[in-house]
Each structure stands twice: as structure tokens, then as C-alpha cells.
Design an enzyme around this catalytic site. Sequence first.
Site, PDB file in Angstrom:
ATOM      1  N   GLU A 101       0.966  -1.135  -0.224  1.00 49.29           N
ATOM      2  CA  GLU A 101       0.072   0.095   0.131  1.00 49.29           C
ATOM      3  C   GLU A 101       0.849   1.324  -0.024  1.00 49.29           C
ATOM      4  O   GLU A 101       0.572   2.018  -0.713  1.00 49.29           O
ATOM      5  CB  GLU A 101      -0.822   0.013   1.184  1.00 49.29           C
ATOM      6  CG  GLU A 101      -2.285   0.971   0.745  1.00 49.29           C
ATOM      7  CD  GLU A 101      -3.031   1.468   2.089  1.00 49.29           C
ATOM      8  OE1 GLU A 101      -2.578   1.162   3.241  1.00 49.29           O
ATOM      9  OE2 GLU A 101      -3.780   2.524   1.728  1.00 49.29           O
ATOM     10  N   ASP A 102       1.690   1.287   0.808  1.00 52.45           N
ATOM     11  CA  ASP A 102       2.743   2.360   1.007  1.00 52.45           C
ATOM     12  C   ASP A 102       4.058   2.811   0.338  1.00 52.45           C
ATOM     13  O   ASP A 102       4.645   3.732   0.349  1.00 52.45           O
ATOM     14  CB  ASP A 102       3.026   2.657   2.549  1.00 52.45           C
ATOM     15  CG  ASP A 102       1.696   3.003   3.518  1.00 52.45           C
ATOM     16  OD1 ASP A 102       0.495   3.256   2.647  1.00 52.45           O
ATOM     17  OD2 ASP A 102       1.623   2.526   4.594  1.00 52.45           O
TER      18      ASP A 102
END
Length: 737
Positions: free
Chosen positions: A88-89
Site C-alpha cells: 500500500e505505502d
Amino acid sequence: MDFTQPEIDHIQNEFNNLKKKAVKSRKKENVELIDQAFDFAYKAHYPVRRKSGEPYILHPIAVATIIADEIMLGTTSIITALLHDVVEDTEYTSEDIAQFFGPKVASMVEGLTKMSGVFNHRSSLQAQNFRKMLLSMSDDVRVILIKLADRLHNMRTLESMPENKQLKIAGETLFLFAPLAHRLGLYKIKTELEDISFKYRHREDYERISKKLAESYKARTNFINKFALPIQANLTDLDYDFDVSGRPKSIYSIWQKMQNKGVTFEQIYDLFAIRIIFTPKENEGPEKAQCYKIYSLVTDIYHPRSERLRDWVNTPKSNGYEALHSTVMGPTGKWVEVQIRTRRMNEIAERGFAAHWKYKGQHDHEGELDKWLEKIREIIESPEASTLDFLDNLKLNIFSPQINIFTPKGELKTVPQGATALDFAYDIHTEVGNKAISAEINHKISPISAKLKSGDQIRIITSQKGKPKEEWMGFVTTQRAKSAIKSYLNKQRAKIVEAGKTKYIELLKTMNIKVNERIYKRLRDQMGVKSKDDLFYGLGKEIITEADIKKLLRSRQTPKWMRFWTIKKDAKNVEESTAIEFNKKQTLNISDEDIKSNLKIADCCKPIPGDVVIGYLDENDIIHIHKSTCPEAVKLSSGFGDRIVKVKWTSHKAMAFKVILRVEGIDSPAIAHQVTGVIVKELNANIRTIHIESKDKRFHGWVELYIYNRKDLNKLIMKLKGIKGLTKVHRENESPQ
Ligand code: MN
């Protein structure tokens, strides 16, 4: 900014601590895998920091530590927890993770990435999102447990978030995650989630209660010691390895009790429960029996409140909880709750299902877990389980205590308290529910609406002719039954709606009326139906007849100006396409026949066919016809230009309009008679009133009459002018001709 040396040391310490807690990952190859996952996550998140300023990597380490230490999952889950925010990051993809850690870890990380997307980017629809999240559980329940751990750590570090986010996250946690943790049997996590959520949602109450708890700590400890003393003496005599402790209730549950019962902190007598946790002795019989042995020992000392014995040792709660709960009269005359559990039971109570792995072989709870997951899946996969509806039912099922009942063969089943025979029928199978006609409870015929009691033995009687009825919705309590009935009724309804729709289209066709929103809206307003489906349903069920519709539509034959409404061209969806707009460019051709319905002749200027007129559309969709020279029309044109339409008004002599003519001239005895004579001759006696006054040999007056159109009026005025002595004749509000 690069990490400082103390920060790097801190990260290393936290990671070492994780490895120390990962008791199930002692094998060399597992330790290596965890090391690799840490290196991967460290590099991927470097040098990102959290809102609090600390290095981001501390978050996945903390989540992995919760997984290893508090939920007690194994290597795969620890690795997944370490990597849970990578996709996600950071720039790394799911494929990268698959390459290094295999497809299982990659798919679990993917599940977590999807979930956090759902929670981060939406501000509402939480229940719907939550449902999606639960659905992804079908792959692997560990994903849910890691999400819970992630949420727990985010709650523990919520202080650094801005206040609006704190409230959103705390709300979600209280209403979605805490109930989930409870249902999974993770009491400790559930309690912590509730308390932290409560702290952010009701800070003052939280602080007040925690202060009181701290203040009463000493008195409580004294009491517990005094209470425990004789029990401890007896258990020591029996050579048991045990602990007696008094754990206060959580701050949130105290607050809830104060709210629900309307009592003060001081009035809550069971602020804490005494817990006796022991290691069962070998060769002393099953642990159940030993729990009862200790129970009888306690009740020899303190008198029990008999109806308060709750036995979750013989029949554990559906989330796996086992213990013996009793309320006894304490030394100071207060009721005290005593909980008796073995260490194994305590472990499961606090850490949930996963904890039983530690005791594998002794007791098998895998089946219970599967059963629970199956139930949840049923709830979330049911087509009716939409948004909040679903959440309410989920909460209902989570919080309501379960009761045990028996099948005709003596098989034990659990249903929620308040469940009826019909709920049970649906619990067996949807078809059993749909065809149920009655029940046999404890060998007595009973209605399917009968509420079940613990210990009931029940048989469902079905019939091929049986089918769900509307009123069933009134007494079933389980989500499963509700969904099944609703879905059956909806299917039936859909069929009727479809039939009604066909009827409607056919009918309009025979009446030569175009099927459009305007027609529907007219019918809706006149019949008071709420939606098209309602209208079609009514037709399908013959609550509304074709004759009704015919009557309504005939009574006001489709006015022509309906064609002036055009569907908005930029309409994005069906709802918007009903937003129709006025087409100003066209000219509205009307005839006097149209006046009967949605047209209104302005009172101020009283136009008649043949006049130069304009139309003004008011907010009730009524078109007002004004003469274009009317001062009111001029005002409207300047103020509401977009509601003005060009009108061409032709006369079919179907309707006469009121006109007032002013007359003036030299007085003669016959003047009134002459004026009347002309009008009667010209118009066939359409005079309403005639009023003539004479003064100083002159007369003036007015005539109110009905006339078809401008042409007739002009002709009449010409004729009137031919009367000797009549010098002026003009229509009211118009200059003399
Ligand atoms: Mn996270």
C-alpha cells in the site's frame, strides 16, 4: 531525514523483542524468514516516518508483535504482519512479495492492502466496507486477525492523529472492530479497543471513571485479599497451582452499565470479578470436574446465588469461551462474581481461538472456529445483508446470548436468545424454513412463531404447499431467516412488478400516450404511490385497475405543453434523467380547449385567444398566460426569463373568455339599450353585466361579457363604435381604439 543512531537501536530492540515473543517460530528456518521479512519491510519503508515522527517500520514491527504475542499466530502471519503496509505505502508490488515470500504471504498482504484502502479512502459506508472486509476472510481468517492487530496498534498510537480522524477511527473501532474481536473470542483485544475508543469519544467520562477506579484501588485490593484468603488457604491445602485475582471491569463496560441502568459509579456492585485460575491436576479426573470441585469449595465458604451459576464449561460459548461463573455473597454482604477457569481456558478467553494451538491435542476448537466462520459467511454473503442493516444484525447476533436446543435426534444446536421455531427451521436449511408450517416443541405441536427456550427439543413440520408469508418478518429474529424470507418475498414481488409494468405499457399504448416520466409523475402524484415499482406492483396485484389509470389520464388528456419538457441532456443516471427542463426555444401552441387543466388565464390582464400572449411557468408546473403588454408579464420576463415561453393561442370557439369593455359618449335615453342590442346581436347574449352612469349629459360605463377571441372582440368594438353618440369604446387595460 535519515534515522539517528538511537532510532536505529530502538528499531533493532523492538525487532529483537518480536523474535523473543514469536514462540512458535523458534525453528531456524522460521527465524530466517522473519529476518528476511524485516529486512524487506525496513528497506521498503525507509526513510518514511509516521505522523508521530517515529520511523514507519516501528508500526509493522508492533503489529507483528501483537500477532506473535497477543494473538499467538505463527510465522506466516508474523511475516505478513511485517509486510502488511508494503504494497500500500511503497513502490513494491504484490509480485515482489510473491517472489520473495511465496504466493500465500503475497495474497494475504494483498487482502490487507485492499482492506486499508477501504478504510482510508472512505468516510462513510463503513458497514458496507466492513462486509467486504469480512468477505475477504473467506481466503484466510488470519488476514482478519492481522487487520485487528493493525487496528489495535493504530488505536494505541491514535494520539498523533488530528481530532476529526481520531473520532472517525474510534467510531469505526467501537462499532466494527470491537464486536468482531468479541465474536472471535479475543476478549483482551476487544476490551482494549473499546476502552481506547471510549477515551477518544468521551474523554471526560473516561477520565472521571479511570480516576474513580484509581481512587478505589486500595479499598478494592483490601476487599479482594480478604475475600480470597480462605479460598487460597483451601486450595493450597489441596496442593493446587492457582492464582486468585480481582480484575476490575473495563472502563467502557462500567460506563455502559452506568448509562444503561442509570446508576452512579458507586452504585455498581460488581465493579470487578474474582478470578480463580488453576492448573488442573493429573489423575484427578477431567478439568470440568475439577472446576466444579473448586466451585463447591468456594460455595462452602460463601453462599451462592443459585440462579446465577453459569456453566460454560459443559457447553462453551459459540466463540469458544469456557468458564464457570457464579455469584456469591461476600464477607461484607455484597454479591461478588467468581469466575473459575483452568489456565488453558483462561488463555483461550483472553487470546481467542489461536491460543488453543498451544494446547493442541488436549482440546480441539478448530471445528468451533470453522463453524463460526461459516455463520459469519452466511450473514455477509446473504444478498439482503446490505450496509447498516447488516451491521445491526451482526451486532444483534454478536451480543445476544446464545441458547442451546436439541434436534429430534438429540443433537445440540445453539441459536440466539429470542429465536423462534422458524429461525431454527431456517438455520437447518432455507428450504426447510420456506416450507415450514408448524413445529413440534418437546413433542407438542406449536406454531412456527413460538419462541425457543434453552433445552427445548424441536422438530420442524414442513409441507410442499408451505411458502413464506409477509407476517413472518414480524417474529423471526435471525439474519439468516430474515434474509431468506425477504429474498423470497422480493422475488415474488419482482414478478408482480414485471407483470404490472407490461400492463402499464400496453395500456398507454392503447390510449396513444407516450410512456414518459411526466405521465408517471402525474399518476404518482394523483395516486400517492411512492415509486414506479409501487405503481406497477399495484397494477400487477390489481389493487390499481386499468380503469383507474384510464380515468385519471382521460380526466386530463395529456396537455400539449408536456412536450415542452425535455430530458436533461447531461443526465448521468436514471434519477437525474427525471430532472426535466423547459424548452424555451419552441413556441407553445395552445388552443382554448387547453385552458381546462394546467393553463391559467392571468387575472390581471385577462387575455383571450388572438391576443399576443406569453406563458409563465410557475413552480407548480402551471403555465400562466399573460398578454405580452401586461405589466405583470413584463415584470416576470425580466425576473424569471428562463420560465417564460412563447405561446401561440388559437381559438376553436370552444370556450368563451371574460372581457370588460369601457364605453363613453353623449347621454341619450336609449344608449344602454343600443349597446346591449349590438352585443346581443353580435354575440348571442353573452353579456354578464352592463353598467351605465349619466352625468352632465354624458355617460360612461362598462360591460362585462364573454367572448371567444380577439377577432370577435375587434368586430364587436367596430360595431359598438357605429352607435350614434358612443364616442369611446375600449377593452379594460387597453388604450382606446
Ligand atoms: Mn498498518
